[in-house]
Write a protein that holds these residues in place. Structure first.
Motif, PDB file in Angstrom:
ATOM      1  N   SER A 154       0.817  -1.213   0.000  1.00 20.52           N
ATOM      2  CA  SER A 154       0.000   0.000   0.000  1.00 20.52           C
ATOM      3  C   SER A 154       0.851   1.265   0.000  1.00 20.52           C
ATOM      4  CB  SER A 154      -0.927  -0.014   1.216  1.00 20.52           C
ATOM      5  OG  SER A 154      -1.875  -1.052   1.108  1.00 20.52           O
ATOM      6  N   ASN A 179      -3.692  -1.056  -1.262  1.00 24.52           N
ATOM      7  CA  ASN A 179      -4.428   0.179  -1.509  1.00 24.52           C
ATOM      8  C   ASN A 179      -3.483   1.311  -1.917  1.00 24.52           C
ATOM      9  OD1 ASN A 179      -6.907  -1.037  -0.146  1.00 24.52           O
ATOM     10  ND2 ASN A 179      -5.470  -0.976   1.576  1.00 24.52           N
ATOM     11  N   TYR A 182      -4.760   4.247   2.465  1.00 28.06           N
ATOM     12  CA  TYR A 182      -5.445   3.458   3.485  1.00 28.06           C
ATOM     13  C   TYR A 182      -5.412   4.238   4.794  1.00 28.06           C
ATOM     14  CZ  TYR A 182      -5.972  -0.048   7.209  1.00 28.06           C
ATOM     15  OH  TYR A 182      -6.368  -0.728   8.329  1.00 28.06           O
ATOM     16  N   ALA A 213      -9.163   3.282   0.867  1.00 28.54           N
ATOM     17  CA  ALA A 213      -9.719   2.282   1.781  1.00 28.54           C
ATOM     18  C   ALA A 213      -9.836   2.888   3.177  1.00 28.54           C
ATOM     19  CB  ALA A 213      -8.852   1.031   1.819  1.00 28.54           C
ATOM     20  N   ASP A 246     -13.414  -1.448   5.422  1.00 28.29           N
ATOM     21  CA  ASP A 246     -12.431  -2.349   4.823  1.00 28.29           C
ATOM     22  C   ASP A 246     -12.234  -3.621   5.631  1.00 28.29           C
ATOM     23  OD1 ASP A 246     -10.337  -2.810   2.810  1.00 28.29           O
ATOM     24  OD2 ASP A 246      -8.958  -2.614   4.495  1.00 28.29           O
TER      25      ASP A 246
END
Length: 702
Positions: A154, A179, A182, A213, A246
């Motif tokens: 991420s 992601n 996040y 997210a 999430d």
């Protein structure tokens, strides 16, 4: 009216409830006081939410304020640049740091980290927390000028509370989890970012991911441009544009405003796992391969969620509920149109109100990032929104409403809407057909095309197209030209080719401004099915003389009502097949059971029959002549009264002759009756009007 709670989000604080209390008498009012303490400069947004016993609860009020710089605030401004140094820099404008991650290790509540244009290495965490009145803000001073590129998983993972991430260009990890942005921090604000290209070459991994997210409560996601996340154009139900909820951690109380989310392999906006009590208002969603918006929960129940003023166009699905949802979700004034697998699917009796079903008429529709998704002057989204839950600015920062109009989608139309196209119009504005059996044709409905201009209208074409284009037909008397001040009729009928909601668009292409002129068509195809009943089997084995039974279930689609007649074919010899009852009335999706009974006959042995005597005038078979001769001999012997032994001999000869005429041997064949052994296929047919369906059953007779 009972008041359960009053809450305030953003940089705003509840300053007093006046005389509101826990109950408000009919016809009366009370005052809610709110104070504003901006955590940083610029436009700050929040929301007052009132949970009460009235229809439409919760009631919401959008809040907006502008933070301005102060001497104290300037002391908490820090700077990051690609030319800076984490080791020798001090975070000042003259001597900046090199990385956002280093800045996050130094800042305190109320700090703002200004990031200069350039490309920065991502896959880092920010863990520092601000407070409700003193956010830590990370901002790209040039919108999308600071680009964060992944170097592993991420790209940007935030774990701090009361953090704002604004105006960055963030690309997600192309070939690893999970992601682009996040957050697991409470009350995170993610504003104005360009978020794209997450897991584009990682297949469709069930671990999932998203452009943005949210894994914490009270998030504020606004004005983001979120696109091309997942292996697009390959569908993937696990990788979305914006993902609130999430995980099973609490993510309630989030809000998503003015986002443009498109061309994602999953949903444009997904609420799942722990999502509940969210606000999704004035978002634009198109080209998403799972659908525009899904409201759902698989941990508890997604309830009290507001979905208003959203524009869901040309996705696979429009606005959907899945998983566990409550009965208090609100769906008001959304434009939902031309979503290939359906525009709506809500649960628990929830309904959508004031929906616009029409082409939104974007300024330049391309379906990708080259398009312009502002509204044309004649867009049906202009003035079709609601103030309930609406933000006070749009994606561009323009004020809402404009001239008292609340628009649908991320952009508020600035200026006076066009009235020129009203001179040529279709009326009514939409056609909705009653539920219709699949394959059956509805009564026609009429659309009037009117030309209120001072010149003849040249008509190029009148056609029906769209996902359910083959389910609707039109005829018209318009010809190729419509005189000034004239009108013509277009008649439309509906013959559904499949069950469920069927949609299409009637399009008139002409010489007037605003062409083509469109009118949405909607109908529902109704059908029924016949299937095996619960606990029953498609096969049975019996001995002759026994009865086999099966249970079948008939169930309609929503909107189906009719009498279904049933029959059974294929029963073996000396058996009967019946369906009880022989006809049923099916209504909607409530199943109706019927019993199929096959009664067989036991087998038995019968003696053979004598051959029939010859016809009176037919030829005499030799066997009958032989019989006559023997009987004559017996009669002669008896008449002469000869010895008893002679009579016995004659009778013996007669017996031998009788035996010979019956077949001659010592084994006498016997005929059998009853249901023969074997395996048989039974067909149970069900018919209602033009609808016919059948089920096959198997019967074995030993």
């Amino acid at each position: 009216m009972t008041i359960s709670s009053v809450t305030v989000s953003g940089d705003f604080v509840l300053a007093g409830l006046g005389n509101c209390g826990t109950s408000l008498a009919a016809g009366s009012s009370c005052t809610i006081s709110v104070s504003f303490t901006p955590a940083t400069t610029g436009i700050r947004m929040g929301m007052v939410t009132v949970d009460d016993s009235a229809t439409g609860s919760p009631q919401t009020i959008s809040l907006t304020g502008t933070g301005v710089a102060s001497a104290v605030a300037s002391a908490l401004n820090y700077y990051v640049s690609t030319t800076g140094s984490d080791s020798s820099g001090d975070g000042s404008a003259a001597n900046p740091w090199a990385t956002i991650a280093h800045a996050a290790s130094v800042v305190v509540p109320g700090s703002t980290v200004h990031v200069a244009p350039g490309t920065y290495t991502g896959s880092f965490n920010t863990d520092a927390s601000g407070t409700a009145s003193a956010y830590i803000t990370y901002i790209s001073d040039t919108k999308w000028g600071a680009k964060i590129a992944p170097s592993g998983s991420s790209t940007w993972s935030n774990h701090g509370n009361y953090v704002a991430i604004e105006n960055f260009d963030v690309s997600g990890p192309p070939s690893s989890c999970c992601n682009a942005i996040y957050t697991a921090g409470n009350a995170t604000k993610i504003i104005g970012n360009n978020v794209h290209d997450t897991q584009t070459s990682n297949g469709c991994q069930a671990v999932g991911g998203a452009g943005i997210a949210v894994d914490a409560p009270n998030a504020y996601v606004a004005g983001n441009y979120v696109h091309d996340n997942g292996p697009f154009p390959t569908p993937c139900d696990y990788i979305h544009g914006i993902y609130i909820g999430d995980s099973s951690r609490s993510s309630s109380g989030g809000a998503a405003y003015n986002n443009i989310s498109f061309d994602n392999s999953g949903w444009g906006i997904q609420l799942w796992h722990s999502a509940t009590n969210e606000i999704l208002v004035n978002n634009t969603l198109f080209g998403n391969l799972s659908g525009g918006i899904v409201v759902g929960n698989d941990v508890g129940a997604d309830d009290n969620t507001i979905v208003n003023n959203n524009l869901a166009f040309n996705n696979t699905r429009g606005i959907w509920e899945e998983g566990t949802t409550g009965t208090h979700n609100v769906y008001q004034n959304n434009l939902v149109f031309q979503n290939s697998s359906g525009d709506w699917s809500l649960q628990n009796g929830n309904t959508a109100t004031a929906t616009v079903s029409a082409d939104p008429l974007f300024v330049n529709w391309t379906g990708d990032s080259t398009g312009d998704y502002h509204l044309q002057p004649s867009s049906p989204a202009i003035g079709a929104g609601t103030s309930n839950g609406a933000p006070t600015t749009d994606y561009d920062g323009n004020a809402r409403p404009q001239a008292g109009r609340w628009d649908i989608g991320s952009y508020e139309y600035v200026g006076a809407p066009s009235t020129a196209s009203a001179a040529v119009k279709l009326s009514p504005s939409a056609l909705t057909f009653a539920d219709q059996d699949v394959g059956a044709t509805s009564a026609v409905q009429t659309v009037t095309l009117s030309n209120a201009t001072s010149a003849a209208l040249s008509i190029t074409s009148i056609a029906i197209a769209g996902p359910g284009g083959g389910d609707f037909t039109q005829t018209n008397n318009c010809g190729s030209s419509l005189a000034a001040g004239g009108a013509c009729k277009i008649t439309v009928s509906f013959t559904p080719t499949a069950s469920g909601t069927r949609t299409a668009t009637l399009t008139v292409t002409d010489s007037a401004q605003g062409s083509p002129h469109t009118l949405p068509l909607t109908g529902t195809g109704a059908d029924f099915s016949i299937s095996l009943g619960s606990g029953s089997s498609t096969s049975a084995t019996v001995a002759p003389g026994q009865t086999a039974t099966y249970t079948l279930s008939l169930k309609g689609t929503p909107g189906f009502t009719g009498t279904v007649k049933l029959a059974c074919d294929g029963a073996p010899q000396a058996a009967t097949c019946t369906v009880t009852p022989g006809s049923v009335t099916a209504s909607g999706t409530t199943p109706v059971s019927v019993t199929v009974s096959v009664t067989t006959t036991a087998r038995s042995m019968l003696p053979p029959s004598m051959p029939a005597p010859p016809a009176a005038n037919g030829p005499v078979p030799g066997s009958w002549l032989f019989w006559l001769l023997l009987f004559s001999m017996v009669a002669s012997v008896a008449a002469r009264a000869r010895r008893r032994a002679s009579l016995g001999l004659a009778v013996a000869l007669l017996s031998v002759a009788f035996w010979s005429s019956c077949g001659g041997s010592g084994n006498v064949p016997l005929a059998s009756s009853g249901t023969p052994a074997g395996v048989y296929t039974l067909t149970v047919s069900a018919a209602s009007g033009k609808l016919t369906h059948a089920a096959s059953l198997s019967l074995k007779v030993n």
